[in-house]
Motif scaffolding. Structure first.
Motif, short mmCIF file in Angstrom:
data_model
loop_
_atom_site.label_atom_id
_atom_site.label_comp_id
_atom_site.label_asym_id
_atom_site.label_seq_id
_atom_site.Cartn_x
_atom_site.Cartn_y
_atom_site.Cartn_z
N LYS A 78 65.68 -10.32 -28.07
CA LYS A 78 65.73 -9.35 -29.18
C LYS A 78 64.32 -8.92 -29.57
O LYS A 78 64.05 -7.73 -29.76
N ARG A 79 63.40 -9.89 -29.69
CA ARG A 79 62.01 -9.56 -30.05
C ARG A 79 61.35 -8.71 -28.96
O ARG A 79 60.63 -7.75 -29.26
N LEU A 80 61.60 -9.04 -27.70
CA LEU A 80 61.01 -8.28 -26.60
C LEU A 80 61.54 -6.84 -26.55
O LEU A 80 60.80 -5.91 -26.25
N ILE A 81 62.80 -6.67 -26.88
CA ILE A 81 63.38 -5.32 -26.94
C ILE A 81 62.74 -4.55 -28.10
O ILE A 81 62.34 -3.40 -27.94
N GLU A 82 62.60 -5.22 -29.26
CA GLU A 82 61.97 -4.58 -30.43
C GLU A 82 60.52 -4.19 -30.15
O GLU A 82 60.04 -3.17 -30.64
N LYS A 83 59.83 -4.99 -29.33
CA LYS A 83 58.44 -4.70 -28.98
C LYS A 83 58.33 -3.65 -27.88
O LYS A 83 57.23 -3.23 -27.52
N GLY A 84 59.47 -3.25 -27.31
CA GLY A 84 59.47 -2.26 -26.25
C GLY A 84 59.09 -2.80 -24.89
O GLY A 84 58.74 -2.03 -23.99
N LEU A 85 59.16 -4.11 -24.72
CA LEU A 85 58.76 -4.73 -23.46
C LEU A 85 59.93 -4.94 -22.51
O LEU A 85 59.75 -5.07 -21.30
N VAL A 86 61.13 -4.99 -23.08
CA VAL A 86 62.35 -5.19 -22.29
C VAL A 86 63.35 -4.10 -22.67
O VAL A 86 63.43 -3.71 -23.83
N ILE A 87 64.07 -3.63 -21.67
CA ILE A 87 65.13 -2.65 -21.92
C ILE A 87 66.47 -3.25 -21.50
O ILE A 87 66.55 -4.09 -20.60
N LYS A 88 67.51 -2.82 -22.21
CA LYS A 88 68.86 -3.34 -21.98
C LYS A 88 69.71 -2.20 -21.44
O LYS A 88 69.75 -1.12 -22.01
N GLU A 99 72.45 -5.81 -18.60
CA GLU A 99 71.37 -6.28 -17.75
C GLU A 99 70.06 -6.00 -18.47
O GLU A 99 69.92 -4.98 -19.14
N LEU A 100 69.13 -6.91 -18.32
CA LEU A 100 67.82 -6.76 -18.93
C LEU A 100 66.78 -6.55 -17.85
O LEU A 100 66.87 -7.12 -16.76
N ALA A 101 65.80 -5.71 -18.15
CA ALA A 101 64.70 -5.45 -17.22
C ALA A 101 63.45 -5.16 -18.02
O ALA A 101 63.52 -4.83 -19.22
N LEU A 102 62.30 -5.29 -17.38
CA LEU A 102 61.05 -4.95 -18.04
C LEU A 102 60.93 -3.43 -18.17
O LEU A 102 61.27 -2.70 -17.24
N SER A 103 60.45 -2.98 -19.31
CA SER A 103 60.11 -1.58 -19.49
C SER A 103 58.76 -1.34 -18.81
O SER A 103 58.13 -2.29 -18.31
N ASN A 104 58.31 -0.11 -18.79
CA ASN A 104 56.98 0.17 -18.22
C ASN A 104 55.90 -0.62 -18.96
O ASN A 104 54.98 -1.16 -18.35
N GLU A 105 56.03 -0.70 -20.29
CA GLU A 105 55.07 -1.49 -21.09
C GLU A 105 55.19 -2.97 -20.76
O GLU A 105 54.19 -3.69 -20.72
#
Length: 148
Positions: A78-88, A99-105
């Motif tokens: 949840k924190r990683l999604i809020e930080k824009g580091l992970v996308i769902k 599924e979760l994956a890393l965002s470009n950031e």
């Protein structure tokens, strides 16, 4: 190996304790290196690391892969999604799952964190010969595959 002659347990000789204490000490010392600069926790780093391998995973798969508590994984995701580091993403095979994956950031941060982690690993293993390092990895694999 773990009991004294009087039948008591010697914690310093008890393998589960020693492995846990060492893992915690190594993880915490690494966390100090990246938490100040990047603002991420040990749990967040582990999720970034597993997703950094390039696979999309569900939270359940991450939990199983990194052997971390389900609630801790959920909060860290949840924190990683809020930080824009992970996308769902909705799982294409199971519309009830994500599924979760890393965002470009997230990929950028991962690429910055990997050298720090590898340098830390080198510092931890500096007092071992190459043969000892190889033996350690082999022994850890054997222990990891032991029936529990």
């Amino acid at each position: 190996m773990t009991t004294a002659n009087d039948g008591t347990l010697s914690l310093q000789q008890f393998l589960p304790y020693r492995l846990s204490a060492l893992a915690n000490r190594i993880s915490q010392s690494l966390a100090i290196k990246y938490s100040k600069q990047y603002g991420i926790s040990v749990q967040e780093w582990r999720i970034l690391a597993v997703l950094g391998e390039g696979t999309k995973l569900s939270a359940v798969a991450i939990t199983n892969r990194i052997a971390m508590d389900k609630v801790a994984v959920s909060r860290a995701v949840k924190r990683l999604i809020e930080k824009g580091l992970v996308i769902k993403h909705l799982d294409s095979k199971d519309q009830r799952s994500h599924e979760l994956a890393l965002s470009n950031e997230g990929i950028e941060m991962y690429q910055q964190l990997v050298p720090i982690a590898l340098e830390h690993e080198q510092q931890v293993t500096d007092n071992l010969t190459l043969k000892e390092q190889q033996s350690l990895l082999k022994l850890l694999s054997k222990l990891d595959n032991a029936p529990l």
